[in-house]
Design a protein around this motif. Sequence first.
Motif, PDB file in Angstrom:
ATOM      1  N   SER A  16      44.165  50.467  48.867  1.00 38.74           N
ATOM      2  CA  SER A  16      44.346  49.082  48.418  1.00 38.74           C
ATOM      3  C   SER A  16      44.576  48.208  49.638  1.00 38.74           C
ATOM      4  O   SER A  16      44.941  48.688  50.710  1.00 38.74           O
ATOM      5  N   ASN A  17      44.371  46.897  49.479  1.00 37.18           N
ATOM      6  CA  ASN A  17      44.577  45.969  50.584  1.00 37.18           C
ATOM      7  C   ASN A  17      45.195  44.684  50.037  1.00 37.18           C
ATOM      8  O   ASN A  17      44.497  43.732  49.704  1.00 37.18           O
ATOM      9  N   SER A  60      44.604  37.199  46.653  1.00 31.73           N
ATOM     10  CA  SER A  60      43.790  37.235  45.439  1.00 31.73           C
ATOM     11  C   SER A  60      42.348  37.685  45.708  1.00 31.73           C
ATOM     12  O   SER A  60      41.623  38.016  44.783  1.00 31.73           O
ATOM     13  N   ASP A  61      41.921  37.697  46.975  1.00 30.16           N
ATOM     14  CA  ASP A  61      40.571  38.156  47.322  1.00 30.16           C
ATOM     15  C   ASP A  61      40.492  39.674  47.510  1.00 30.16           C
ATOM     16  O   ASP A  61      39.422  40.202  47.816  1.00 30.16           O
ATOM     17  N   ALA A  62      41.617  40.359  47.356  1.00 28.33           N
ATOM     18  CA  ALA A  62      41.643  41.807  47.577  1.00 28.33           C
ATOM     19  C   ALA A  62      40.832  42.533  46.509  1.00 28.33           C
ATOM     20  O   ALA A  62      40.910  42.192  45.333  1.00 28.33           O
ATOM     21  N   PRO A  63      40.042  43.513  46.912  1.00 23.57           N
ATOM     22  CA  PRO A  63      39.310  44.310  45.919  1.00 23.57           C
ATOM     23  C   PRO A  63      40.278  45.185  45.129  1.00 23.57           C
ATOM     24  O   PRO A  63      41.400  45.444  45.564  1.00 23.57           O
ATOM     25  N   GLU A  64      39.838  45.644  43.982  1.00 29.83           N
ATOM     26  CA  GLU A  64      40.636  46.569  43.182  1.00 29.83           C
ATOM     27  C   GLU A  64      40.866  47.849  43.984  1.00 29.83           C
ATOM     28  O   GLU A  64      39.994  48.267  44.755  1.00 29.83           O
ATOM     29  N   TYR A  77      40.718  51.594  45.024  1.00 27.49           N
ATOM     30  CA  TYR A  77      39.674  52.570  44.761  1.00 27.49           C
ATOM     31  C   TYR A  77      40.058  53.907  45.386  1.00 27.49           C
ATOM     32  O   TYR A  77      40.932  53.983  46.244  1.00 27.49           O
TER      33      TYR A  77
END
Length: 153
Positions: free
Chosen positions: A40-41, A46-50, A52
């Motif tokens: 995670s990042n 709010s632009d962080a990807p889900e 994985y």
Amino acid sequence: AGGYSSNEYYSFGLTCLRPLTKRLDIETGVSYSKYKYMVSNASLGSDAPEPYEVTNAVIDIPVTVRWTFLKYFFLNSGLLLGIDAEKKNHLDSQTGIGALIGVGAKYDLNNVPLGLFVNPYYKIHSLIPFSMEKYHLRTDESGFRFGVVYYFR
């Protein structure tokens, strides 16, 4: 920066002991471990990807010293050669020299060349990496080894 958290792992292997003295053994073998991480990042807001999942697999060849004390207990510690066996991941290569330390208990069965053991341990991979990355990420693990011992006499 991204964050990595362990999702699960498993490991299996074969270990050989060579007695040096009554209380001191050399321990070596080979093991295969498969790791799953959640990446995670949160620094991207709010632009962080889900988050994985990524996987990694490492083959270890340890060389440790096992010291037996109080008849049923032992300490083991040493170095290991780790070989990163996963080709499709974005994690740093775990190929290199690592270390492990553990404490365990063993019980030898009477009248048969068999015994049982349990060995909680801590292992860190790639303390001395074989790759040239500047800020190398290392995999570490803690767990329990358990199994059956067969004595060749």
